[in-house]
Design a protein around this motif. Structure first.
Motif, PDB file in Angstrom:
ATOM      1  N   MET A  40     -41.006 -24.731  -9.062  1.00 37.40           N
ATOM      2  CA  MET A  40     -40.542 -26.090  -9.377  1.00 37.40           C
ATOM      3  C   MET A  40     -39.083 -26.064  -9.796  1.00 37.40           C
ATOM      4  SD  MET A  40     -43.744 -27.451 -11.694  1.00 37.40           S
ATOM      5  CE  MET A  40     -45.440 -27.249 -11.147  1.00 37.40           C
ATOM      6  N   HIS A  41     -38.406 -27.178  -9.566  1.00 34.95           N
ATOM      7  CA  HIS A  41     -37.046 -27.354 -10.091  1.00 34.95           C
ATOM      8  C   HIS A  41     -36.881 -28.761 -10.608  1.00 34.95           C
ATOM      9  CE1 HIS A  41     -35.493 -29.880  -6.820  1.00 34.95           C
ATOM     10  NE2 HIS A  41     -36.033 -29.051  -5.951  1.00 34.95           N
ATOM     11  N   ASN A  42     -35.890 -28.946 -11.475  1.00 34.54           N
ATOM     12  CA  ASN A  42     -35.593 -30.248 -12.049  1.00 34.54           C
ATOM     13  C   ASN A  42     -34.595 -31.016 -11.183  1.00 34.54           C
ATOM     14  OD1 ASN A  42     -37.114 -30.408 -14.623  1.00 34.54           O
ATOM     15  ND2 ASN A  42     -35.967 -28.549 -15.107  1.00 34.54           N
ATOM     16  N   ASP A  43     -34.364 -32.250 -11.567  1.00 35.82           N
ATOM     17  CA  ASP A  43     -33.476 -33.155 -10.834  1.00 35.82           C
ATOM     18  C   ASP A  43     -32.013 -32.840 -11.167  1.00 35.82           C
ATOM     19  OD1 ASP A  43     -32.603 -35.237  -9.245  1.00 35.82           O
ATOM     20  OD2 ASP A  43     -34.001 -36.694 -10.070  1.00 35.82           O
ATOM     21  N   SER A  44     -31.125 -33.737 -10.720  1.00 36.45           N
ATOM     22  CA  SER A  44     -29.684 -33.534 -10.887  1.00 36.45           C
ATOM     23  C   SER A  44     -29.323 -33.369 -12.354  1.00 36.45           C
ATOM     24  CB  SER A  44     -28.917 -34.725 -10.302  1.00 36.45           C
ATOM     25  OG  SER A  44     -29.300 -35.925 -10.941  1.00 36.45           O
ATOM     26  N   GLY A  45     -28.300 -32.542 -12.598  1.00 36.53           N
ATOM     27  CA  GLY A  45     -27.855 -32.254 -13.950  1.00 36.53           C
ATOM     28  C   GLY A  45     -28.394 -30.948 -14.488  1.00 36.53           C
ATOM     29  N   ALA A  46     -29.401 -30.384 -13.813  1.00 35.96           N
ATOM     30  CA  ALA A  46     -29.988 -29.126 -14.253  1.00 35.96           C
ATOM     31  C   ALA A  46     -29.240 -27.946 -13.639  1.00 35.96           C
ATOM     32  CB  ALA A  46     -31.463 -29.070 -13.861  1.00 35.96           C
ATOM     33  N   PRO A  47     -29.296 -26.778 -14.271  1.00 34.38           N
ATOM     34  CA  PRO A  47     -28.648 -25.592 -13.698  1.00 34.38           C
ATOM     35  C   PRO A  47     -29.403 -25.096 -12.476  1.00 34.38           C
ATOM     36  CG  PRO A  47     -29.841 -25.018 -15.697  1.00 34.38           C
ATOM     37  CD  PRO A  47     -29.879 -26.517 -15.593  1.00 34.38           C
ATOM     38  N   ALA A  48     -28.818 -24.109 -11.795  1.00 37.07           N
ATOM     39  CA  ALA A  48     -29.430 -23.541 -10.588  1.00 37.07           C
ATOM     40  C   ALA A  48     -30.525 -22.565 -11.012  1.00 37.07           C
ATOM     41  CB  ALA A  48     -28.383 -22.840  -9.736  1.00 37.07           C
ATOM     42  N   GLU A  49     -31.701 -23.098 -11.279  1.00 35.75           N
ATOM     43  CA  GLU A  49     -32.812 -22.275 -11.717  1.00 35.75           C
ATOM     44  C   GLU A  49     -34.130 -22.891 -11.262  1.00 35.75           C
ATOM     45  OE1 GLU A  49     -32.500 -22.135 -15.955  1.00 35.75           O
ATOM     46  OE2 GLU A  49     -33.288 -24.159 -16.237  1.00 35.75           O
ATOM     47  N   LEU A  50     -35.123 -22.025 -11.085  1.00 46.17           N
ATOM     48  CA  LEU A  50     -36.470 -22.424 -10.704  1.00 46.17           C
ATOM     49  C   LEU A  50     -37.451 -21.908 -11.736  1.00 46.17           C
ATOM     50  CD1 LEU A  50     -36.404 -21.414  -6.908  1.00 46.17           C
ATOM     51  CD2 LEU A  50     -35.934 -23.671  -7.876  1.00 46.17           C
ATOM     52  N   PHE A  51     -38.619 -22.532 -11.772  1.00 47.07           N
ATOM     53  CA  PHE A  51     -39.685 -22.079 -12.642  1.00 47.07           C
ATOM     54  C   PHE A  51     -40.924 -21.789 -11.815  1.00 47.07           C
ATOM     55  CE2 PHE A  51     -36.856 -24.516 -15.337  1.00 47.07           C
ATOM     56  CZ  PHE A  51     -36.781 -23.734 -16.486  1.00 47.07           C
ATOM     57  N   ALA A  52     -41.497 -20.606 -12.022  1.00 47.32           N
ATOM     58  CA  ALA A  52     -42.775 -20.256 -11.410  1.00 47.32           C
ATOM     59  C   ALA A  52     -43.868 -20.695 -12.368  1.00 47.32           C
ATOM     60  CB  ALA A  52     -42.856 -18.752 -11.153  1.00 47.32           C
ATOM     61  N   VAL A  53     -44.798 -21.510 -11.858  1.00 50.80           N
ATOM     62  CA  VAL A  53     -45.824 -22.115 -12.707  1.00 50.80           C
ATOM     63  C   VAL A  53     -47.198 -21.844 -12.101  1.00 50.80           C
ATOM     64  CG1 VAL A  53     -46.662 -24.276 -13.717  1.00 50.80           C
ATOM     65  CG2 VAL A  53     -44.200 -23.937 -13.368  1.00 50.80           C
ATOM     66  N   GLY A  54     -48.127 -21.386 -12.922  1.00 51.85           N
ATOM     67  CA  GLY A  54     -49.489 -21.187 -12.462  1.00 51.85           C
ATOM     68  C   GLY A  54     -50.207 -22.514 -12.298  1.00 51.85           C
ATOM     69  N   LEU A  55     -51.322 -22.488 -11.604  1.00 50.18           N
ATOM     70  CA  LEU A  55     -52.085 -23.721 -11.402  1.00 50.18           C
ATOM     71  C   LEU A  55     -52.709 -24.222 -12.697  1.00 50.18           C
ATOM     72  CD1 LEU A  55     -53.815 -23.097  -7.957  1.00 50.18           C
ATOM     73  CD2 LEU A  55     -51.555 -24.050  -8.471  1.00 50.18           C
ATOM     74  N   ASP A  56     -52.624 -23.423 -13.768  1.00 50.75           N
ATOM     75  CA  ASP A  56     -53.063 -23.869 -15.088  1.00 50.75           C
ATOM     76  C   ASP A  56     -51.950 -24.575 -15.851  1.00 50.75           C
ATOM     77  OD1 ASP A  56     -51.410 -21.713 -15.568  1.00 50.75           O
ATOM     78  OD2 ASP A  56     -52.842 -20.601 -16.796  1.00 50.75           O
TER      79      ASP A  56
END
Length: 286
Positions: A40-56
């Protein structure tokens, strides 16, 4: 407007995304490595980063990308190419229709095992796709990757009807590509979403896209529902998206702008831009 085919399927809440860093999710993709993981990533204004998220709903890792701060990341896709897993980030948001160039950023998806402690990861871009549209700037929030066809599909948000555009997935030596129009997208009749507390939350606008790795299915998200298109043998994506989709209403979800279709095209995950956000799962009928 095309006739709507209603699907009597009730979305299920798979998890609640409680991590405050996921405050404005606008892009999501199901991992090409691990079927129980979402990026997942956030909208505009966020840094260049992603988050790996489990289905929980638990954050497993943060992936920092060695790239400048995005202008407006709006969608992402996961795909496999030549035996390697990749993530594509779409820096294609353009609310005012003024950007002379947009960009797609591709990074190799890291492989890691989820543990109790969150992982910190880094990645450098594998390649970039800098491009413009053949006619004028467009606001695009829905992007999908057809790795088998070596193609990126882009869907405009603020044209009526939405338009489908394409780019080569691997740009070669060209410094700037020109996206090519493929035609109009068939938009179903749908009511304004129940969470329509802002005027801009209008029906009929693609806010995310995801292509199933079965090569036959593409899901498109709007503020009110998920549209599911199926491609027949020998049919192009332009032909498939020109036909009336099946419609899966979302119910009450505030500003849904992220979805991920699973490998077989039988299940879709959806979430929105307001924290804390529910992660919805819709089991699609065959």
């Amino acid at each position: 407007m095309t006739a709507t085919v209603q699907a009597e399927v009730v979305p299920q809440v798979a998890a609640l995304l409680r991590d405050a860093r996921l405050g404005e999710i606008s892009g999501m993709a199901l991992s090409a490595r691990t079927p129980q993981r979402l990026w997942m990533h956030n909208d505009s204004g966020a840094p260049a980063e992603l988050f790996a998220v489990g289905l929980d709903g638990r954050v497993q890792a943060r992936l920092r990308i060695d790239a400048p701060k995005p202008v407006d990341w709006e969608d992402m896709a996961a795909f496999t190419l030549d035996g390697k897993a990749y993530l594509l980030l779409a820096d294609t948001g353009d609310n005012g229709g003024v950007r002379k160039r947009s960009e797609l950023l591709v990074v190799e998806e890291p492989e890691f095992e989820a543990h109790a402690e969150e992982r910190e990861l880094r990645a450098a871009p594998a390649w970039r796709i800098v491009f413009r549209y053949a006619d004028a700037p467009h606001d695009v929030e829905a992007v999908a990757v057809d790795a088998a066809g070596d193609t990126v599909l882009l869907m405009t948000k603020r044209t009526s009807p939405p338009q489908l555009w394409s780019l080569p997935l691997r740009p070669g030596r060209s410094q700037e590509l020109v996206a090519q129009p493929l035609g109009a997208i068939a938009v179903p009749d749908e009511a304004a979403p129940p969470a329509d507390f802002r005027r801009r939350l209008q029906p009929g606008r693609p806010t995310a896209g995801s292509l199933g790795r079965d090569g036959r299915s593409i899901a498109v998200l709007s503020y009110a529902s998920v549209w599911l298109y199926r491609r027949d043998a020998g049919q192009s994506w332009a032909e498939a998206l020109a036909r009336v989709p099946r419609v899966f209403p979302l119910g009450l979800l505030v500003q849904p702008e992220a979805l991920a279709l699973d490998t077989a095209g039988n299940r879709v995950f959806v979430t929105g831009e307001r924290w804390p956000a529910p992660l919805l799962r819709i089991d699609l009928q065959p």
